[in-house]
Structures are given as structure tokens and as C-alpha cells.
Design an enzyme around this catalytic site. Sequence first.
Site, short mmCIF file in Angstrom:
data_model
loop_
_atom_site.label_atom_id
_atom_site.label_comp_id
_atom_site.label_asym_id
_atom_site.label_seq_id
_atom_site.Cartn_x
_atom_site.Cartn_y
_atom_site.Cartn_z
CE LYS A 99 -1.81 2.99 2.17
NZ LYS A 99 -1.63 4.44 1.86
CE LYS A 105 0.04 13.75 2.24
NZ LYS A 105 -0.09 12.78 3.34
CB SER A 126 3.13 9.99 11.28
OG SER A 126 1.87 9.35 11.15
CB CYS A 176 12.71 9.09 8.84
SG CYS A 176 13.81 7.95 8.03
CD GLU A 216 8.88 13.46 12.26
OE1 GLU A 216 7.75 12.97 12.42
OE2 GLU A 216 9.79 12.87 11.66
P1 NAD Z 1 1.79 9.08 7.58
O1 NAD Z 1 1.80 8.34 8.86
O2 NAD Z 1 0.88 10.23 7.43
O3 NAD Z 1 1.42 8.07 6.38
C1 NAD Z 1 2.08 6.81 6.27
C2 NAD Z 1 1.08 5.78 5.76
O4 NAD Z 1 0.07 5.53 6.73
C3 NAD Z 1 0.38 6.21 4.49
O5 NAD Z 1 0.35 5.11 3.61
C4 NAD Z 1 -1.01 6.63 4.96
O6 NAD Z 1 -2.01 6.35 4.01
C5 NAD Z 1 -1.22 5.81 6.21
N1 NAD Z 1 -1.93 6.52 7.28
C6 NAD Z 1 -1.76 7.81 7.65
N2 NAD Z 1 -2.51 8.10 8.73
C7 NAD Z 1 -3.18 6.97 9.05
C8 NAD Z 1 -4.09 6.63 10.10
N3 NAD Z 1 -4.45 7.52 11.02
N4 NAD Z 1 -4.58 5.38 10.12
C9 NAD Z 1 -4.19 4.48 9.20
N5 NAD Z 1 -3.31 4.74 8.21
C10 NAD Z 1 -2.81 5.98 8.13
O7 NAD Z 1 3.31 9.49 7.27
P2 NAD Z 1 3.85 10.41 6.09
O8 NAD Z 1 3.46 11.81 6.35
O9 NAD Z 1 3.54 9.80 4.79
O10 NAD Z 1 5.43 10.25 6.32
C11 NAD Z 1 6.18 11.08 7.17
C12 NAD Z 1 6.44 10.42 8.50
O11 NAD Z 1 7.11 9.18 8.30
C13 NAD Z 1 7.36 11.22 9.39
O12 NAD Z 1 6.89 11.14 10.72
C14 NAD Z 1 8.70 10.52 9.26
O13 NAD Z 1 9.59 10.68 10.36
C15 NAD Z 1 8.25 9.10 9.14
N6 NAD Z 1 9.26 8.26 8.52
C16 NAD Z 1 9.96 7.40 9.32
C17 NAD Z 1 10.94 6.61 8.78
C18 NAD Z 1 11.72 5.67 9.64
O14 NAD Z 1 12.37 4.78 9.09
N7 NAD Z 1 11.68 5.80 10.96
C19 NAD Z 1 11.23 6.68 7.41
C20 NAD Z 1 10.48 7.56 6.62
C21 NAD Z 1 9.50 8.34 7.19
#
Ligand code: NAD
Length: 514
Positions: free
Chosen positions: A191, A195, A244, A299, A399
Site C-alpha cells: 500500500k 501522495k 508517522s 526521517c 517533529e
Molecule cells: P503518515 O503516517 O501520514 O502516512 C504513512 C502511511 O500511513 C500512508 O500510507 C497513509 O495512508 C497511512 N496513514 C496515515 N494516517 C493513518 C491513520 N491515522 N490510520 C491508518 N493509516 C494511516 O506518514 P507520512 O506523512 O507519509 O510520512 C512522514 C512520517 O514518516 C514522518 O513522521 C517521518 O519521520 C516518518 N518516517 C519514518 C521513517 C523511519 O524509518 N523511521 C522513514 C520515513 C518516514
Amino acid sequence: LGTSHFSTAADPSSIKLNPPRVPNLIGGSFVDSKAATFIDVINPATQEVVSQVPLTTDDEFKSAVSSAKKAFSSWRNTPITTRQRVMLKFQELIRRDMDKLARNVTTEQGKTLKDAQGDVFRGLEVVEHACGMATLQMGEYVSNVSHGIDTFSIREPLGVCAGICPFNFPAMIPLWMFPVAVTCGNTFILKPSEKDPGCSLLLAELALEAGLPEGVLNIVHGTHDIVNAICDDDDIRAVSFVGSNVAGMHIYSRASAKGKRVQSNMGAKNHAIVMPDANVDATLNALIAAGFGAAGQRCMALSTVVFVGGSQSWENKLIERAKALKVNAGIEPDTDLGPVISKQAKERIHSLVQSGVEDGARLLLDGRNIVVPGYESGNFVGPTILSNVTATMECYKDEIFGPVLLFMEADSLEEAINIINNNKYGNGASIFTTSGVAARKFQTEIEAGQVGINVPIPVPLPFFSFTGNKASFAGDLNFYGKAGVNFFTHIKTVTQQWKDSAGDSKINMAMPTS
Ligand code: NAD
């Protein structure tokens, strides 16, 4: 370049008045969704709608899971050497289409073309690592655990696994997930981020061209509902998540309540400590690159610098170098940082910077009012620096995920380490120093999963694992490396007896001992 079965943002001629619709991948075919709702995929530099991604329907999701389930029995029995050869071919095809993949990443995500190539390349390295899966997946053997008895362990695939991706690395993060999973013998439901889903489709197309059989990799789209369906589905055995904390902790608890394995890589607040003896030039360059590269949307981006002995002597030089960075659309040559992902992200960054100012931080450099000629509607935020930041400020606790560096001060290394250890996140932390003693103390005492010594973004290559900890990770088996293989396999131990049993005439009712 290979010709796609669908239009993506890598192909600007396809972006017309009717943007292409991103298909699902089910049972080896790219199929248009019958969804009632589609989400616009927006180029963050131009606001152009480059494609539309469906909220994959429940029926389509079930059909993806059932095709993955069906493919599992033959794929798990396919020789490991054959599975490795698919990855060998896959890595070759990723190299062939590197430019096309990178262009897609730049168009949908916004980062510069050079950075987009890095995004693809860091994922490619995981594919290369998966080419040695036979060795990585080896079990163990002890002969003669008792008379005539040997025990051995086998690492077997789990079945259908799933991956849920964030927006910030549209190539690398899908490649952290499915190549390891499928080469272990699992089948997969991916999945992508809603975006920027295009790169996942291009990669899947290459995986099929490389010989991945139909049903082994499937792609579905959407947001909360499809994520919940993944967490709840009884046929899915493991969920790999990156994103996140709000989403990650929800997925961790919901999917594990259903008995699934979950690895959840989440948010971060990465710190660097700068010691007074640090090499000035190298440190300045490292701080600027790690703080503002990819517009701070990594990240492992650096968000906070703790200067031991005060920030005064560093400030002007850092401001000067930050001001020299070129903010522009990622597609333009010589761009240092592109736009942030969305209007909402930009507003959020602005308001966190404002809250810092209101809480008493000094705004050394303000990138909030930047206008990029030719891209006036892009979501640009210029390099921004706040100093005199303290641990109680919102801009420090949250963050920011944008091109914003926070400066803090400490009187000693001890104090600087305490600041970092008191932060809830534990993804990465670095020290800049020429003292081995300081570096060793830092490495020993710091509570972060990935530690850099004169290295600003210490992301391990795939023979190690991505080892975030504290609130940056939930689960116990990290991404890629040995832990990644362990995550996608479970252990079966076999105890076998081969001896001449002619003399065993008595029943032994006691617990067997050797
Ligand atoms: P996000 O959590 O908004 O989205 C990630 C995925 O989860 C997407 O596919 C989205 O559709 C889904 N999603 C979002 N909110 C949801 C919810 N409430 N319930 C179920 N599914 C949901 O993250 P983003 O904005 O796409 O990415 C940025 C974040 O990812 C930052 O916090 C960053 O630090 C983190 N990140 C962490 C790493 C790591 O390895 N630790 C790597 C890359 C990004």
C-alpha cells in the site's frame, strides 16, 4: 526505457486535462479500480494534478489478498536460487530505468533529481542484498543432540505479508519491504503512500518484467480504511509500516491484536552534538546538508543541533551557508532543496516556526516568505534557523519535517547527551568532534538507534539493519539486514532420529532426556 502499461508522472506528455488513474496490481495485472473516490496526486512544485489514486474497494482488496494467498504455495516451493535470480534481474532493470524512476519521484514527491536518484539507489541496495538470500535465510544444525538424534532449524516464509508506506521515500521504502519479503518466499500486498504512489507501480512493473510470478506482489491504494483492512485481514501474517507515530502506533496495536507481526518505523527528532574541537568546515557542511537536504523531509534529517560551549561562533557561518542554498523545483538543475509535500505540510511548518518565535527562540533565518520565480504556487519553505531553543518549546517537542534547524546550547558533553536522551524519539544522533574520548562516551551513552560519529545521516546499508528505537520504532525485528529476514520468516525446528532401533523394546514414559 521500458514502456509502462499505465501512465505515470514520469511521462509528462500523459499529464493532460484528464490525469491518469493509478491502477491496482492484482494477480499480475494492472487493473483500473472501480472505486467511487479518487485522490489527486499533486506535483508539490506546480500544484498540477499528475494522477489520481483510487480508494481501492473492499472487493478489490479481498481479491488482491486471495491472489497473494493463491500464489504463496507455488512461490514458497520455488527454488531459492530462482527467487534470487528474479532479484538479480530486478536490480538490473532498476539500474536501466533509474532516470525514469527518479523523474517520477521528483514529480510526485518534489525532491531534486539527484536526491531522487539517491532514493532509488538506497532501495536498489536492498534488492542487491536480497540476491544473497540463500545465505541469509540459512538455518542451523546440531548433530547428536541425543543418541542418533539431530536437530535442525529452518527459516520458513510466513505467507501473505503487507507493507504500508510514507510519502518521503517513494522508491526506497517500498524496496525496504517487498524484495526482502518475497525473496524469503512470501507473497505481498503493498500500500504505497496516497501522495506519491507512481514509483511503486513502476517498480512493480519491473519486478514482473524480472520474472516475479503473478500474485506474488500486489498493490492496493487508499488511506485509513485500506490500512485497517490490512490490519484486520486474517490471511495477512505480517505488516511492515513506515510513517508517522499516530498511524504507526495505531497499526502496531490493531494488527498485533489480530496476532500479526508488526515492524513499525516512525517519527524522529534527530540531534547532532557539536563539540568545540570539531573540524569547522566539515561540520558546517554536514549540518547544512543533513538539516536542509530533501527539504528536511527525511526521517533521518537533522532537526536539532546542540552546541557544547555555545552556538555563537557557529551561527554566522551557518546562516551564510544556508542562505546560499538554491530553493527551486526539484526538476531544475542545481536545485539544493525542493518543495515540501503539501500546502498543509507547509502551513504546519510555518506555525511550528511561529510558535518557536512566540516561545522566545531567536529567528536567525526565516524561509517562510520565499517565492520561487516560475513556481509561485509551489509549497516552498526556505532554510530556516531558530536558536536559543529549549526542550519545553512546541517546535522542539514536535517533529517539524521541514527545512528547519533548531539550535540549543549545553555547557558540557554530559549535558548535551542528557538533552538528547530526554527526547522521546530515538532514530538517529550524531556527534562532531576530533576527540576519540568524547566520541566513545557519546556512542556508549546515547539513546538512539543509529549513531553517527562525524557522520550526519548514519543510515546503515542493508547488511546491517535500520535500527531506530524509543518512540521511533515499535516491534522487535528491524527493517532489512538479518533482522529483516527474521521478520519475514519464522523458525521451524526439526528433530530427527535415525538409529538401529531393534533393541528398543520398552516404552519410556518419562520426559525424554539425553
Ligand atoms: P503518515 O503516517 O501520514 O502516512 C504513512 C502511511 O500511513 C500512508 O500510507 C497513509 O495512508 C497511512 N496513514 C496515515 N494516517 C493513518 C491513520 N491515522 N490510520 C491508518 N493509516 C494511516 O506518514 P507520512 O506523512 O507519509 O510520512 C512522514 C512520517 O514518516 C514522518 O513522521 C517521518 O519521520 C516518518 N518516517 C519514518 C521513517 C523511519 O524509518 N523511521 C522513514 C520515513 C518516514
